[in-house]
Structure formats: C-alpha cells, structure tokens
Design a protein around this motif. Sequence first.
Motif, mmCIF file in Angstrom:
data_model
loop_
_atom_site.group_PDB
_atom_site.id
_atom_site.type_symbol
_atom_site.label_atom_id
_atom_site.label_comp_id
_atom_site.label_asym_id
_atom_site.label_seq_id
_atom_site.Cartn_x
_atom_site.Cartn_y
_atom_site.Cartn_z
ATOM 1 N N GLY A 29 22.569 -1.045 -12.615
ATOM 2 C CA GLY A 29 23.879 -0.192 -13.323
ATOM 3 C C GLY A 29 25.184 -0.224 -12.442
ATOM 4 O O GLY A 29 25.979 0.504 -12.917
ATOM 5 N N ARG A 30 25.061 -0.567 -11.236
ATOM 6 C CA ARG A 30 26.621 -0.413 -10.535
ATOM 7 C C ARG A 30 27.304 -1.683 -10.657
ATOM 8 O O ARG A 30 26.488 -2.951 -10.495
ATOM 9 C CB ARG A 30 26.314 -0.308 -9.045
ATOM 10 N N MET A 31 28.367 -1.596 -10.850
ATOM 11 C CA MET A 31 29.261 -3.030 -10.703
ATOM 12 C C MET A 31 29.137 -3.798 -9.235
ATOM 13 O O MET A 31 29.502 -2.976 -8.419
ATOM 14 C CB MET A 31 30.701 -2.711 -11.192
ATOM 15 N N ALA A 32 28.647 -5.063 -9.143
ATOM 16 C CA ALA A 32 28.445 -5.718 -8.120
ATOM 17 C C ALA A 32 29.618 -6.599 -7.763
ATOM 18 O O ALA A 32 29.890 -7.266 -6.822
ATOM 19 C CB ALA A 32 27.245 -6.400 -8.009
ATOM 20 N N ALA A 33 29.980 -7.396 -8.941
ATOM 21 C CA ALA A 33 31.088 -8.367 -8.745
ATOM 22 C C ALA A 33 31.615 -8.754 -10.138
ATOM 23 O O ALA A 33 31.011 -8.602 -11.256
ATOM 24 C CB ALA A 33 30.288 -9.642 -8.167
ATOM 25 N N VAL A 34 32.774 -9.250 -9.834
ATOM 26 C CA VAL A 34 33.600 -9.510 -11.053
ATOM 27 C C VAL A 34 34.036 -10.937 -11.274
ATOM 28 O O VAL A 34 34.898 -11.367 -10.183
ATOM 29 C CB VAL A 34 34.604 -8.484 -11.651
ATOM 30 N N GLY A 35 33.997 -11.973 -12.195
ATOM 31 C CA GLY A 35 34.689 -13.151 -12.114
ATOM 32 C C GLY A 35 35.520 -12.988 -13.388
ATOM 33 O O GLY A 35 35.535 -12.498 -14.274
ATOM 34 N N ARG A 36 36.638 -14.076 -13.273
ATOM 35 C CA ARG A 36 37.613 -13.979 -14.134
ATOM 36 C C ARG A 36 38.144 -15.555 -14.586
ATOM 37 O O ARG A 36 38.138 -16.174 -13.573
ATOM 38 C CB ARG A 36 39.137 -13.260 -13.635
ATOM 39 N N GLY A 37 38.355 -15.655 -15.827
ATOM 40 C CA GLY A 37 38.556 -16.891 -16.198
ATOM 41 C C GLY A 37 39.798 -16.947 -17.448
ATOM 42 O O GLY A 37 39.786 -16.032 -18.144
#
Length: 88
Positions: A29-37
């Motif tokens: 439930g915790r944000m661990a990583a974010v990718g962007r495209g």
Amino acid sequence: MSAKEWNVTVFIDEGPDRTVARAVMTDDGRMAAVGRGVARRNPVDRPVAEIGDELAVSRALEDLAQRIHDMASHDFAHMAGPAGQVPA
C-alpha cells in the motif's frame, strides 16, 4: 516461503499531440517507485490515441523497471559495505 504482492497502477494523461503515462508501484500500500513515459505525435501523423497510450505506457514501465533495478543495485552496494573492505 512467504508471498509478497507488489502492484503497478498506470495513469495515462492524453492530450491532442502528447500522452504522458505514470507507472506507480506500491508495496504493502506504500508507493515504492514511479516510472514516467511520454509519447509525442509527429504533426504529419494521423492522431491515433491508442498508439500514444501504448508508447507512453511502455516507456513508463521501462522507466519503472530501471528504477527498481537501481534500487536493488543501491541496496546490494549498501549491504556489501565500503568498496575494498574485506569481511572479517
């Protein structure tokens, strides 16, 4: 062996000539990583929203994968200790 679940949610923001995607991985439930495209339409191409979505999402997932790999590399280096140090 214990089971873990990581979830990836993809958010897509479409504009007339540009599509932006974010791939958000959560761990417990915790944000661990974010990718962007991002995908940009060439002005001479026909506007086909699905193609922009596919390109932006694939790029966001690639970015996310690289970020997870970088996290693992960082953790591994941290666990290995200072460079050149031989464990006792």
